[in-house]
Design an enzyme around this catalytic site. Structure first.
Site, mmCIF file in Angstrom:
data_model
loop_
_atom_site.group_PDB
_atom_site.id
_atom_site.type_symbol
_atom_site.label_atom_id
_atom_site.label_comp_id
_atom_site.label_asym_id
_atom_site.label_seq_id
_atom_site.Cartn_x
_atom_site.Cartn_y
_atom_site.Cartn_z
ATOM 1 N N LEU A 21 0.823 -1.203 0.000
ATOM 2 C CA LEU A 21 0.000 0.000 0.000
ATOM 3 C C LEU A 21 0.858 1.254 0.000
ATOM 4 C CD1 LEU A 21 -2.662 -1.134 2.617
ATOM 5 C CD2 LEU A 21 -3.092 -0.710 0.201
ATOM 6 N N GLY A 22 2.046 1.150 0.552
ATOM 7 C CA GLY A 22 2.936 2.299 0.614
ATOM 8 C C GLY A 22 4.195 1.927 1.365
ATOM 9 N N GLY A 24 7.688 3.499 3.598
ATOM 10 C CA GLY A 24 8.241 4.616 4.350
ATOM 11 C C GLY A 24 9.673 4.332 4.738
ATOM 12 N N VAL A 29 3.853 -0.931 4.244
ATOM 13 C CA VAL A 29 2.515 -1.368 4.637
ATOM 14 C C VAL A 29 1.911 -2.156 3.480
ATOM 15 C CG1 VAL A 29 0.217 -0.640 5.357
ATOM 16 C CG2 VAL A 29 2.217 0.601 6.159
ATOM 17 N N LYS A 44 1.765 -3.796 8.710
ATOM 18 C CA LYS A 44 2.887 -2.874 8.725
ATOM 19 C C LYS A 44 4.166 -3.667 8.978
ATOM 20 C CE LYS A 44 4.495 1.326 11.059
ATOM 21 N NZ LYS A 44 4.108 2.362 12.027
ATOM 22 N N ASP A 149 2.988 13.745 15.802
ATOM 23 C CA ASP A 149 3.163 13.816 14.348
ATOM 24 C C ASP A 149 1.809 13.863 13.643
ATOM 25 O OD1 ASP A 149 4.944 11.923 11.791
ATOM 26 O OD2 ASP A 149 4.814 14.075 12.138
#
Length: 564
Positions: A21-22, A24, A29, A44, A149
């Protein structure tokens, strides 16, 4: 932990990876399917996606594991519709190489960052979003959790538009071990509160500044302090005036009250809620409403912001090479890259402030700071968070199991793993070793794994601070400052714990949880979340992700059994 079956990549024998999904700077994830419960979840993967990053920072894996556990524990304290839901945490087996996986609820509405790429939001939606995230923050603050954050990439949207706060990976928990060193700031420069840039931590008002800045961007379509470089952005956050909102209608005065640099002058959570509800009422009656925002098609294509002024808030440029993911626009799941923190004294002039920032940059902080500026992304997942040693709020109580229906344990019993420290004598040996090092057996808490023991021990008799210690291979190591002792939670004399009850508790957990072949087991001794009474909680899981824990007092009296 990770295996394959008929061409499928399975995590913990249960979660089938479908696709990323993405990504970092601190992990990836994945969309996944829980083959046991036949539902989609988000996983994650807590590790650096770039092998070069991991090789250059050997201690990073340990830090990531700590952050994963911190995120899970932060979320475990909360049960709120606007806070990410944690299902489970998969930890590597003791003594093996690996990394944690956090199993989270999958949200399919996208992130606020995705939504804002199309332009500003209608004001009623902005106010509703503000109330949703404020409610989440107030729940977190009530439990002693600061997010640190809050930004569009860390807010997910449900299909009905409700906002959900996620990524507590850099949250500050009252009494938790600090994950940053002195002089290092964690957070996204565009949304970080000015007092945090100056080194002031522990304020709920800092999260409210970040919320206010996020609402400003959502309503106005621009970020008032974003600059072309991260250094310039930090300077702007500390020193430059914020342009008055022009499209925010009755929300404008709320933003102006919230975005003040003196945290004591900001409204607190209760007052801010009243202000947002008043703005919502004004919008509902048409009083003071701003002109309708232009349709997304009318928003100019995003472009890099000039140094001298703010740029349109839009999708950041694509990252290149192996550069770590930057936190402002992308996965809401990866912990943010540390940012070197300038610490100018209050009242210094602008020239001195810039000089201090540049001095830090020349000292080697530029890379971390630039990487923390939201100017790159590799995707924005649609998911939510997960859980480590979860309290009862996030797990269902296991039904009582008649002995006749209990599966007969097979293989090695939970209480007799070869070489395990989870035996009464070996735990007592570890406690005695800690005593030899610190002079006391009275701890804040202690966790016993198969191969090592972690303990939080006061720095001196009656002290309100504690250090973290590790016992492994017969040796005790001081891992440094841990945090402050909660006055409402009593210390526990580990020598007075009835360790002889531990084998029976492990056996009961194995039988009542149906975990016939445990692959992970440990016991936590700490104050119980809900009444601060001393507790002993053995945890078990198997290769299929089944398991949970037994909640007992320190004399071995079982209170409840919880299934994960």
């Amino acid at each position: 932990m990770e295996n394959s079956e008929a061409g499928r990549r399975l995590i913990d024998g249960r979660f089938e990876l479908i696709g990323p999904l993405g990504a970092g700077g601190m992990g990836t994830v994945w969309r996944a399917r829980d083959i046991a419960l036949h539902r989609e979840v988000a996983l994650k993967e807590v590790r650096p996606p770039d092998p070069a990053t991991a090789a250059a920072q050997p201690d990073l894996a340990v830090q990531l594991r700590e952050r994963a556990i911190r995120e899970a524990r932060a979320l475990a304290r909360l049960a709120h519709p606007n806070v990410v839901t944690i299902h489970h945490i998969v930890e590597p087996a003791p003594g093996t190489e690996g990394h944690p996986w956090i199993v989270m609820e999958l949200l399919k509405g996208g992130s606020l960052h995705d939504r804002l790429a199309a332009g500003p939001m209608p004001l009623p939606e902005v106010v509703r979003l503000g109330l949703d995230i404020l409610s989440a923050l107030r729940a977190a603050h009530a439990e002693g959790v600061l997010h640190r954050d809050v930004k569009p990439a860390n807010v997910l949207l449900r299909p009905d538009g409700a906002g959900v706060l996620t990524d507590f990976g850099i949250a500050a928990l009252h009494g938790a071990t600090a994950l940053t060193s002195t002089g290092v700031l964690i957070g996204s420069p565009e949304y970080i509160a000015p007092e945090r840039c100056r080194g002031e931590e522990g304020l709920a008002a800092s999260d409210l500044w970040s919320l206010g800045m996020m609402l400003y961007v959502a309503a106005e379509g621009t970020h008032p302090l974003r600059r072309a470089t991260s250094l310039a952005t930090v300077v702007a956050v500390l020193d430059e005036p914020i342009p008055a909102p022009v499209r925010s209608g009755p929300l404008g005065p709320v933003l102006e009250r919230l975005l003040v640099r003196d945290p004591a002058a900001r409204p607190d959570g209760a007052e801010l809620e009243a202000l947002l509800r008043a703005a919502s009422t004004a919008l509902g009656t048409g009083a003071g409403a701003a002109a309708p925002a232009p349709a997304p098609a009318a928003v100019p294509a995003p472009a890099p912001a000039p140094v001298a002024g703010p740029g349109l808030y839009g999708p950041p440029p694509t990252t290149s090479g192996t550069r770590p993911f930057t936190p402002g626009g992308g996965s809401p799941y990866g912990p943010t890259t540390p940012v070197p923190a300038p610490a100018p004294a209050r009242g210094r002039g602008r020239a001195a402030l810039i000089g201090g920032v540049l001095a830090l940059a020349l000292a080697g902080g530029v890379v971390g700071l630039v990487q923390a500026l939201p100017d790159g992304t590799s995707g924005d997942p649609d998911a939510k968070g997960s859980k480590a040693s979860a309290p009862a709020t996030n797990v269902a109580q296991a039904p009582a199991t008649p002995k006749s229906a209990t599966p007969k344990p097979q293989g090695t019993p939970a209480s007799a793993a070869k070489g395990s420290l989870l035996t009464p004598d070996k735990v007592r040996t570890a406690v005695e070793a800690f005593k030899q090092q610190t002079g006391t057996t009275t701890f804040v808490e202690m966790t016993v794994y198969e191969g090592y023991v972690l303990a939080s021990i006061p720095t001196a008799p009656g002290a309100d601070t504690y250090d973290r210690y590790e016992y492994r291979d017969g040796q005790v190591k001081n891992d440094g400052p841990g945090g402050t002792v909660k006055p409402e939670e009593p210390l526990i004399d580990m020598a007075a714990v009835k360790w002889d009850a531990l084998p029976g508790l492990l056996e009961r957990a194995q039988q009542e949880l149906g975990v016939t072949k445990p692959t992970s087991r440990y016991v936590i001794v700490e104050p119980w979340l809900f009444d601060a009474s001393p507790s002993m909680r053995p945890y078990l899981t198997d290769e299929y992700g089944r398991g949970g824990y037994v909640y007992a007092d320190t004399q071995g009296n079982v209170k409840k059994v919880y299934r994960s």
